[in-house]
Write an enzyme that holds these catalytic residues in place. Structure first.
Site, PDB file in Angstrom:
ATOM      1  CD  GLU A 141      -2.932   1.149   2.427  1.00 51.68           C
ATOM      2  OE1 GLU A 141      -4.067   1.552   2.226  1.00 51.68           O
ATOM      3  OE2 GLU A 141      -2.383   0.761   3.670  1.00 51.68           O
ATOM      4  CG  MET A 276      -0.202  -3.102   4.989  1.00 54.70           C
ATOM      5  SD  MET A 276      -1.540  -1.834   4.603  1.00 54.70           S
ATOM      6  CE  MET A 276      -2.387  -2.516   3.191  1.00 54.70           C
ATOM      7  CD  GLU A 277      -5.143  -1.587   5.602  1.00 57.92           C
ATOM      8  OE1 GLU A 277      -5.497  -1.015   4.848  1.00 57.92           O
ATOM      9  OE2 GLU A 277      -4.316  -1.650   6.339  1.00 57.92           O
ATOM     10  CD  GLU A 311      -3.748  -2.045  10.888  1.00 54.61           C
ATOM     11  OE1 GLU A 311      -4.086  -2.276   9.588  1.00 54.61           O
ATOM     12  OE2 GLU A 311      -3.197  -0.934  11.167  1.00 54.61           O
ATOM     13  CD  GLU A 333      -6.057   3.592   6.334  1.00 56.53           C
ATOM     14  OE1 GLU A 333      -6.532   3.433   7.895  1.00 56.53           O
ATOM     15  OE2 GLU A 333      -5.636   2.842   5.771  1.00 56.53           O
TER      16      GLU A 333
END
Length: 901
Positions: A141, A276-277, A311, A333
């Site tokens: 990302e 980070m998801e 997350e 977000e």
């Protein structure tokens, strides 16, 4: 329509042409960790949508070898030209014969290097029995999947992914999906993962490294795994617990089960962001996943809880339903931020997390008061600039606006709407308008136009409130008693345009007496006569009540609990009554915090004199609430060059009551908030040079050096001790500095190292600061950790830091590349050094000109917006200083206020 056979038509474009779209990727990677390299093949199932001589996809910094397109009828086409444009990050395949509409498979072989910039497919190092070894990690990302394999690297172009990895047989290989097979051939194993459901390229992930592993199962049967550094699995148990509980909460909240068969959380040694998801494989920096009751601070527990919930929330809001384009990043977000606080509040209601959430709102308000701010929904026309919108607007303003909407519609309507939204757009992409449509259908209220003014225009309003007899006058734009004022609040003091639909809430003398209404025009008059009956049961005006009753009960607080995203200016009478209400402890923590934050912003914008802010701060002298005190401490770090000593004494006087109350050592059964307060207060006193605090801190530090497990210096106050050590460190007496460096080198806990790095640059000696900055770029500090040192540079060292940045700019670019870490250098050294708690001229227009001049000759793509925001903050601070210099009575006022303590 005949296509032109040239590739220039594809350069300089924000998005790929729509000749073809992918539906499936079959990827096979061969890793060489010793050489930090990889080779790969990808077969991409495509649908050709229109007859074309071109296939255009994304690729960057890869070596491309064989390319072949095979149609569903087994016709094979080799391109006559293969052009990899690293500037535009596209791969253009040119075919002599036009490809017909239909299905086909594009096969590409390629190779690349594992970079050391913490983005794309990168390497980081870990220690295996005193031997440093490489690990491979992905961070795609926003647009870095293209650095790992050729692809259509846009969120709307979802596809399934079948991933195979060749990796060292002694290491763990992880990806989005579970392993279905594994074959070992000597020192190499081939790991086959299940094919994924459709997802965006930025959510693809794989990690190869050495880990310990623990796991659990949710009440719905989802296997959750946590991968930790070897020997630290116990420190992963807390993250595992929060993840399992969060999955169950979200499954119920969204009325939609978690969509994958497993969810893994993995802590890696180096990671530029916090976490980070990636779908099914959340990647963390170690300090945000690991937690120990004995070694970690109360703040660490809180942050780790919020990050884990954030997350996990993305697995639905972002991964299952994905933004259509980066313009709608805030949908990901902002919602994940808002809902992570909801989950944290469910798990730990005693933390008062929604009041702490107001610090996020304050950060969003601060950034959005700049002319160089941007709308929540920002146009994105350059891939290089996407990283810049991962900021306080997308996260904090976005989440604050959602909370404001929640306050208007109610919890049940919002939950029901989001549940419907998940079902309607599952496995698809959506825009903000799609969400507003669903919410409008569920609520029966058309919210589109109301939400557009908050998401499509930048900034926010300042609401002017004036009392007149039994009426309150509210204005977004006013010249009635307030002078020449504007509707949009700008810290620069300049005029901004815009009218907002503002949900106004107000309390009158009690939280039992409330009103709500929408201010959708420039002004509104509200009759409040029924809110304050007189002694004979009849209404009376403010003027008709006796003075004592007015002072203690007839206050008016607008924006109750700070649920709205706007500033408030009160007339003098209302402001005085609020100050009295603070002294009498009549207000909630959220409202006390909000009044402080508004006054600080108004003072910085030269809308209110600094003396008003100082008088208000003095009303908080007996404050014991952690959340309010943390705001007070934050405000106290801004000061005046000519009044350093007086201001320090004043700030110390405000904090001494709390310091005496909490003490250095934790008490059995004390609250989480008390533990947080202890750290905040002693860190502030150490920074302010409080002799008693510094002496006690350094004595306790000496005990720590002899016994690293001593209870005399708990994790919550260690940073205060480290600051005290460094505030007394100079080139002529560097014993404390050398001891702290030695302690850093021996520390094995990531969080311990982080605490030291946050304090080590706060020496008042510029030569020590210069030495620390050189230490920052050495191999002793991981790239991900430079942010901690940059955020802790002493104000006395800011000129040294600025000179150092200029002298080392080329080295910094080479070492860290572009992206998050480079942004931190700009923000850290240009923006964070604008406070003026010492003599000097950093916050001046001349300094802003100097910064502009340097960067004009050192242009770098991807930092323009951040740089302009940073320079604007310097100019705002310079303007504030000039205004403060006109307040000639400040020295006497500060002396009087300090003596009160």
């Amino acid at each position: 329509m005949e296509q032109k056979l040239n590739i220039e038509q594809f350069t300089g474009q924000a998005r790929l042409p729509s000749f073809a779209v992918p539906s499936r990727y079959d990827l096979h990677f061969k890793l060489d960790l010793c050489e930090s390299a990889f080779a790969g093949t990808v077969n991409i199932n495509l649908c050709i949508l229109e007859k074309t001589n071109f296939i255009v996809l994304n690729a960057a910094r890869l070596n491309v070898y064989e390319v072949l397109f095979t149609t569903s009828h087994n016709q094979k086409y080799s391109p006559c030209d293969v052009v990899l444009d690293n500037s535009d990050e596209i791969l253009v395949l040119v075919f002599d014969e036009a490809l017909s509409v239909g299905e086909g498979v594009l096969g590409i072989t390629f190779s690349g290097n594992l970079n050391d910039h913490l983005m794309g497919f990168y390497k980081c190092t870990y220690m295996d029995k005193e031997v440093k070894k490489n690990m491979a990690v992905t961070q795609f990302e926003p647009v870095h999947a293209r650095c790992c394999f050729p692809c259509w690297d846009e969120p709307a172009l979802k596809a399934t992914f079948k991933i195979t990895l060749d990796a060292p047989s002694d290491l763990t290989a992880l990806s989005n999906m579970p392993i279905i097979d594994e074959k070992v051939n000597e020192n190499v194993k081939t790991v086959y993962f299940e094919e994924s459901p459709v997802m965006s390229t930025y959510l693809v992930a794989f990690v190869v490294g050495l880990f310990d592993h623990i796991e659990d199962i949710t009440s719905h049967g989802v296997k959750v795994g946590v991968y930790c550094p070897v020997g630290k699995s116990d420190e992963g148990k807390y993250a595992l617990e929060v993840a399992v509980k969060s999955l169950d909460i979200f499954t119920k909240f969204f009325s939609t089960p978690y969509p994958l068969p497993k969810l893994d959380l993995v802590a890696v040694p180096e990671f530029a962001a916090g976490a980070m998801e990636n779908f099914g494989l959340i990647v963390y920096r170690e300090s945000l996943l690991l937690y120990s009751d004995l070694k970690s601070t109360a703040r660490c527990k809180q942050i780790n809880t919020i990050v884990a919930a954030h997350e996990v929330a993305h697995q639905w809001f972002g991964n299952l339903v994905t933004m259509e384009w980066w313009t709608h990043l805030w949908l990901n977000e902002g919602f994940a931020t808002w809902i992570s606080y909801m989950v944290t509040d469910i798990l730990f209601p005693e933390w008062q997390i929604w009041t702490q959430f107001l610090q996020l709102s304050a950060d969003g308000l601060s950034l959005d008061a700049l002319q160089q701010s941007h709308p929540i929904e920002v146009e994105v026309d350059d891939a290089h600039g996407i990283d810049q919108i991962f900021d306080d607007i997308s996260y904090n303003k976005g989440s604050a606006v959602i909370r404001m909407l929640q306050g208007y519609l109610g919890d049940d309507i919002v939950q029901k709407s989001l549940s419907s939204y998940m079902k309607k757009y599952a496995w698809k992409n959506a825009k903000a308008e799609d969400l507003w449509r669903v919410i409008s259908e569920e609520s029966g209220v058309n919210i589109n136009s109301m939400m557009d003014c908050w998401t499509k225009q930048k900034g926010y309003p300042v609401i002017y409130v004036k009392s007149k007899d039994q009426v309150l006058e509210f204005e977004q734009e006013s010249d009635a008693g307030f002078g020449d004022l504007q509707s949009q609040f700008l810290s620069s003091g300049l005029h901004g345009d815009g009218i907002w639909t503002v949900p106004i809430t107000l309390s009158f003398g009690s939280y039992d007496k409330c009103k709500k209404f929408f201010l959708g025009s420039k002004s509104e008059r509200v009759d409040i006569s029924e809110m304050f009956p007189s002694s004979d049961g009849k209404s009376s005006s403010l003027k008709e009540n006796n003075q004592e009753q007015c002072d203690e009960t007839l206050w008016v607080k607008v924006n109750v609990e700070q649920s709205g995203f706007y500033r408030v200016i009160y007339d003098d009478e209302l402001a005085a009554r609020l100050r009295k209400a603070v002294e009498k402890n009549c207000l909630s923590a959220a409202d006390k915090l909000g009044i402080l934050d508004d006054m600080l912003a108004l003072s910085k914008a030269c809308r209110q004199p600094l003396s008003f802010l100082l008088l208000l701060m003095s009303a908080y002298r007996e404050e014991v609430d952690y959340i309010v005190l943390s705001k007070l401490i934050n405000i106290s770090t801004d000061a005046i060059p000519e009044l350093v000593n007086e201001l320090r004494k004043f700030c110390i006087s405000l904090l001494q009551h709390s310091a005496e109350k909490v003490g250095w050592e934790s008490k059995p059964g004390e609250s989480h908030l008390n533990a947080l307060l202890r750290g905040e207060v002693f860190i502030a006193l150490a920074n302010f040079g409080h002799d008693k605090t510094q002496l006690e801190a350094m004595e306790r530090f000496q005990v720590l050096l002899k016994d690293k497990d001593t209870p005399i210096l708990s994790p919550d106050v260690r940073k205060a001790a480290y600051i005290a050590v460094m505030r007394n460190a100079t080139t002529t007496d560097r014993r404390g500095f050398d001891s702290l460096l030695k302690f850093y080198r021996k520390a094995d806990a990531t969080q311990e190292k982080e605490l030291i790095l946050r304090a080590i640059a706060c020496s008042p000696d510029p030569d020590i600061v210069a030495e620390v900055l050189n230490f920052l770029v050495s191999d002793e500090v991981r790239d991900q950790d430079v942010i901690f040192i940059l955020g802790g540079i002493s104000l006395e060292g800011r000129e040294t830091a600025w000179r150092w940045l200029q002298e080392n700019w080329d080295q910094i670019l080479k070492k860290y590349g572009s992206g998050i870490i480079l942004h931190r250098f700009v923000r850290g050294i240009v923006t964070l050094l604008t406070p003026f708690f010492s003599s000097g001229s950093f916050a001046s227009n001349e300094k802003a000109d100097e910064i502009e001049s340097f960067f004009r000759n050192h242009v770098n793509l991807g930092i323009e917006k951040i740089l302009m925001q940073s320079i604007e903050r310097v100019r705002i601070k310079a303007r504030w200083i000039e205004g403060i210099k006109q307040e000639h009575s400040l020295p006497i006022l500060l002396m009087q206020l300090a003596q009160k303590g």
